[in-house]
Design an enzyme around this catalytic site. Structure first.
Site, PDB file in Angstrom:
ATOM      1  CD  GLU A  63      -8.476 -13.558 -22.809  1.00  0.00           C
ATOM      2  OE1 GLU A  63      -7.716 -12.602 -23.026  1.00  0.00           O
ATOM      3  OE2 GLU A  63      -8.399 -14.280 -21.795  1.00  0.00           O
ATOM      4  CE1 TYR A  90      -3.782  -4.491 -18.741  1.00  0.00           C
ATOM      5  CE2 TYR A  90      -4.799  -3.204 -17.015  1.00  0.00           C
ATOM      6  CZ  TYR A  90      -4.731  -3.579 -18.333  1.00  0.00           C
ATOM      7  OH  TYR A  90      -5.596  -3.047 -19.246  1.00  0.00           O
ATOM      8  CD  GLU A 141       0.781  -9.082 -23.280  1.00  0.00           C
ATOM      9  OE1 GLU A 141       0.880 -10.185 -22.713  1.00  0.00           O
ATOM     10  OE2 GLU A 141       1.190  -8.026 -22.781  1.00  0.00           O
ATOM     11  CE  LYS A 157       1.980 -12.961 -22.229  1.00  0.00           C
ATOM     12  NZ  LYS A 157       0.804 -12.557 -21.448  1.00  0.00           N
TER      13      LYS A 157
END
Lengths: 621, 621
Positions: free
Chosen positions: A422, A307, A413, A316
């Site tokens: 993912e 994280y 995200e 981002k």
């Protein structure tokens, strides 16, 4: 307070070697090289006068200098041994071939005895098959030194007025290392050309995809500047700058007398001047060509460290905030808008939503949905201390959560290095149940994966040499890796592969079909090269004109969150100039997993890699 | 000139941790621990007030402190997380067991989320099978942290006037780590006892054979010296000194207020005061418990580095010189004595012979016989520049060389860590052809191997975790290793195994029989322990009273040339107090190789290891 993180030096350390063919005293030569600032020397280890005849009963006892002139840890760190250049193990004359082979093997044995880190040999003609056999035998029998293969970056025949054949020295090198089965101990030493005969950009890029250990710079290439100091021309500087992305050393070949320390000082100066240290370069330092396994966020809880790395990428989140800002600004509903952050992690996107609320002075109801209880622990503390009741915290999987109301905007995200890898499509398809029909917005709105053919023997060897307890070599070679590529050549521009849109409503309300297939043809190869795998990127549309991209042509500046993904081939494929590379790629799905399969259709057909996801798949649960 | 070799500091670096159960602010606690000089802290990671009930729908969101109070690289370097001590996963009451298991698993998951390097748990009763199952599941599923198991070094029941059973805390630990399959990530934290209840020397030695990560020292054990500074008693210092041979850390358990920096300073002082840095300790630094493969000098040429390490052992060559001196002094022949150094290497024994000649002012004819052409290269240079015509250089294998005359003295240094394991018997049997009959002398004259039973789970795990490309795990576990043992316990005094004499003339002139067998019984075990292998040494008689020994009881002082050899067992064997350990050992031979086989006859029978030399043998050619 704690030990400082090492401050990343804004320069490239330049390791310089001195070439000195056969000094009277090696000890003295080494000493003076060090006094000049060099880090190592390249020299012949056997004396040219000794042991030229190894047949018959009176083989001489003396092979070369005695090993006692240097300490073991000097031999094994500071000396690269040049093999005798006059040997001809390819000779058509059997007794010459046989005798020269014996001498060469004696030199290789002596190099092993001394424990030097590398031997250096020259390729001086197109055919080197005997030489490769001798070297390959030693490599396989466990000799521990590196083999440095020296060739000119541009073969003189390319600019000789009388040469009948124009040789490409890359071909000589390529044949040699193929015979040595691409052994990672075999590296390249490239002779820098003179300024009149520099290679094209394409040629340099091909070299940068090779295991270049060192560049040889002739002392005569140095110009003298107005202060009487040696400097290199802009043309040479440009070439050196390109090689700085990989870890090369510099060998100064001195054929003149002078104060050599100036050469080393100048190279160090170049290390500072030419090194391009932007945000990306700083961020990736130390992880060049390092294989990482793609995350499996649906089956494994991400950890604090992961994280933390995510959250460091300000670009981002600024981009996300811009997208949220535009979406909320354009929003025209008559109720308080509901924004749900699905997969909230430790809250960076929740924070972005709240920042927008403040900027727009708009009331928004925010849900933070997260399934990882340890990330929820962090979110709970942020709700308590920072965010207050504006944020509703939900410890649920977005695919099964039953929400009390509908969302106007769904922010997530979930993108991996390949976009969908993912399982962002599967997660968002599950979450669109609670997105308000017709007007509901998903951020991101769309993403597209891109692929390109790749040459990286470095990655091929990294995979071959990785020993994983629970995977065979065959399995390792059909598993994708996330990797910051350094020692590689992208063999063509990337092309778009699979596209996913959100929301993605189907006619009958059934689950959208997220399987895909595409076959892509790339333009004819400009040069001979070696295809070792496929590199993947993505482009995403967050909202309107706001996009994120890891595709080299459109890469979001300074964004560091994603490295490319590499899908290997089982073995390197030789590609000739003019060959068409055609790649077929599948995204497949079963009840509990998603996987990719891929194969080559041209220039050769290959077996389909990773059938049924046997070596790699993404679990849904 | 070159980079200096790192000067070996004559002190032990003392890594100290501070125990602090549940500070109000972890950030502040860490800061002040660092200010005091501590390197890490041990603390509870979940707050005792949170999450005690994990059943039902309203499981609280908050588990413990938010991870954002520290950076990822603080969590993963500086914090050892203590698991809640009040949990009872062994409870007979099913719902307590089940609830406490959930809480424990949550804590373990949270530890993984934080990325801390280790969790610490306490064993407080004899039965810990549920706890070991929970931990073992996590270890096998790839959790990356270490597990520190804390127990008292001496269980209080041993000195309590009212305890009914006297517990040996080692048994608790032993059961626990057996259930965890001896995983190397499971380590021990030992509570130092108070001065009145220190363990016996045997008990301490058993602990030193265990993977002790840290010693816990109660602050109350510190005495105040005449300058008002905290110090430890001699008794405690003696214990700490013993643990310095392995890499332990020190945890100060503070239950008082004060200037804690004095405790750390004092521990650093002990690191200097108690650390015994003799020649051996200096020489072996960094190679503790590191597995080396025994040399194969008959099939592989030794390298410069290896010769250089040999030659550094002055004690060994002084001892050889003494033996040569005595032999030449006693020599009564009527011709110039002929001394042949067989396996001369780079010449240290030739030099020793010449030194003796000078001392005795005696004329001697010296032959240096060496088969490695690269060592002969060195010898040739020494003959030319240092020794002159007194030394005749021969590049031959001693087993096949046809000499021009007979030797009066044959000097060799062919001994391995186990005496005969580098085929000294076979080589010297081959060379005795040219030793003058009746009067000829071999230096060495005799050598004897010794063995003892060994406990070292460290070595067992090193072998299990070594991934060799060409050996299976089973083969690795029946291969001997040369190793400087540190984290081990020798379970009994060594006993003599095989004896070899030189020269060794047989009646019929045939080759001597160098196969051997012996079965050795060791005295009853004094304590429960774990047998993991056999450790081997040798004693050699060079000449007369001049000997060399690596056997602990008779070790030649300061001689560093040989580390012990370890013959592993396939799996650890539990040995009870009073058990007899009986080992059978063979030396076997075929036309091209020599090997050992070994097995246990008591306390259990084991399969015979290394049959036919399938996993390890010494090649003759």
């Amino acid at each position: 307070m704690l030990e400082d993180e090492q401050s990343s030096e804004k320069r490239k350390r330049m390791s310089c070697g001195l070439y000195t063919s056969c000094p009277a005293s090696l000890k003295t030569a080494l000493q003076s090289a060090f006094d000049f600032g060099f880090h190592f020397i390249i020299t012949q280890i056997t004396h040219p006068n000794y042991s030229r005849n190894l047949d018959g009963p009176n083989v001489p006892y003396i092979i070369g200098r005695t090993d006692r002139i240097l300490k073991g840890n000097e031999w094994n760190r500071l000396i690269v041994g040049e093999l005798t250049t006059s040997l001809d193990v390819e000779s058509e004359v059997s007794h010459i071939r046989s005798n020269d082979k014996k001498i060469l093997e004696q030199e290789l044995g002596f190099a092993s005895h001394l424990g030097i880190p590398a031997v250096l040999l020259h390729l001086s003609k197109p055919k080197n098959v005997q030489l490769s056999r001798i070297i390959n035998d030693k490599l396989v029998s466990g000799f521990s030194y590196g083999v440095w293969v020296q060739i000119p970056m541009v073969h003189p025949s390319n600019y000789s007025p009388i040469a009948e054949t124009q040789h490409d020295s890359w071909d000589w090198w390529n044949d040699f290392r193929i015979h040595c089965d691409y052994d990672k101990r075999v590296g390249l030493v490239l002779e820098l050309p003179d300024v009149r005969h520099v290679p094209s950009v394409d040629e340099i890029e091909r070299w940068i995809g090779e295991p270049v250990k060192a560049l040889v710079i002739q002392a005569s290439y140095f110009l003298i500047n107005q202060y009487g100091k040696p400097v290199l021309s802009k043309v040479h500087q440009e070439i050196i700058k390109k090689f700085m992305t990989i870890d090369v050393q510099y060998i100064i070949h001195l054929d003149i007398e002078g104060d050599f320390s100036l050469y080393v000082k100048y190279m160090n100066f170049l290390g500072k001047k030419l090194y391009c240290c932007d945000t990306m370069a700083e961020f990736v330092q130390g992880c060049e060509d390092y294989l990482q396994n793609p995350l499996q966020p649906l089956t494994e809880h991400l950890e604090t460290n992961v994280y933390e790395v995510f959250e460091k990428d300000q670009i981002k989140y600024d981009t996300y905030q811009k997208a949220i800002h535009d979406a909320l600004e354009h929003w025209t509903g008559d109720h308080v808008p509901v924004v749900m952050v699905v997969g909230a992690g430790r809250g960076p996107l929740v924070q972005a939503v709240l920042n927008v609320c403040k900027l727009l002075e708009k009331e928004v109801k925010v849900y933070a949905v997260e399934k990882n209880p340890y990330a929820v622990n962090t979110l709970a503390e942020r709700v308590k201390r920072e965010w207050g009741s504006q944020v509703t915290l939900i410890r649920e999987d977005m695919r099964t959560w039953q929400p009390p109301e509908l969302a106007d905007i769904l922010v997530s995200e979930l993108l991996g290095s390949f976009g969908d890898n993912e399982l962002s499509p599967e997660c968002l398809d599950g979450a669109q149940r609670f997105l308000r029909p017709e007007t509901g917005i998903s951020i991101p709105k769309q993403y597209t994966s891109f692929i390109a053919p790749l040459q990286s023997l470095k990655i091929y060897n990294e995979i071959r040499n990785s020993r994983l307890p629970d995977k065979t070599l065959k399995q390792c070679l059909e598993t994708p890796y996330v990797v910051h590529l350094a020692n590689y050549q992208q063999l063509a521009d990337s092309q778009p592969l699979f596209v996913f849109d959100h929301p993605n409503y189907t006619k009958n309300g059934q689950n959208p079909d997220n399987t895909r297939f595409k076959s892509l043809r790339f333009p004819p190869a400009k040069k001979h090269c070696v295809l070792t795998g496929i590199v993947g990127f993505f482009e995403a549309v967050l909202y309107g004109e706001v996009t994120l991209s890891t595709n080299p042509r459109t890469h979001t500046p300074d964004m560091v969150s994603w490295f490319p993904i590499v899908f290997p081939l089982a073995a390197p494929v030789q590609v000739k100039e003019g060959d068409i590379i055609q790649i077929s790629f599948w995204r497949e799905e079963s009840v509990d997993k998603v996987w990719y399969e891929w194969c080559l259709e041209s220039p050769i057909k290959t077996p389909i890699m990773n059938p049924n996801g046997r070596s790699y798949h993404i679990k849904k649960h």
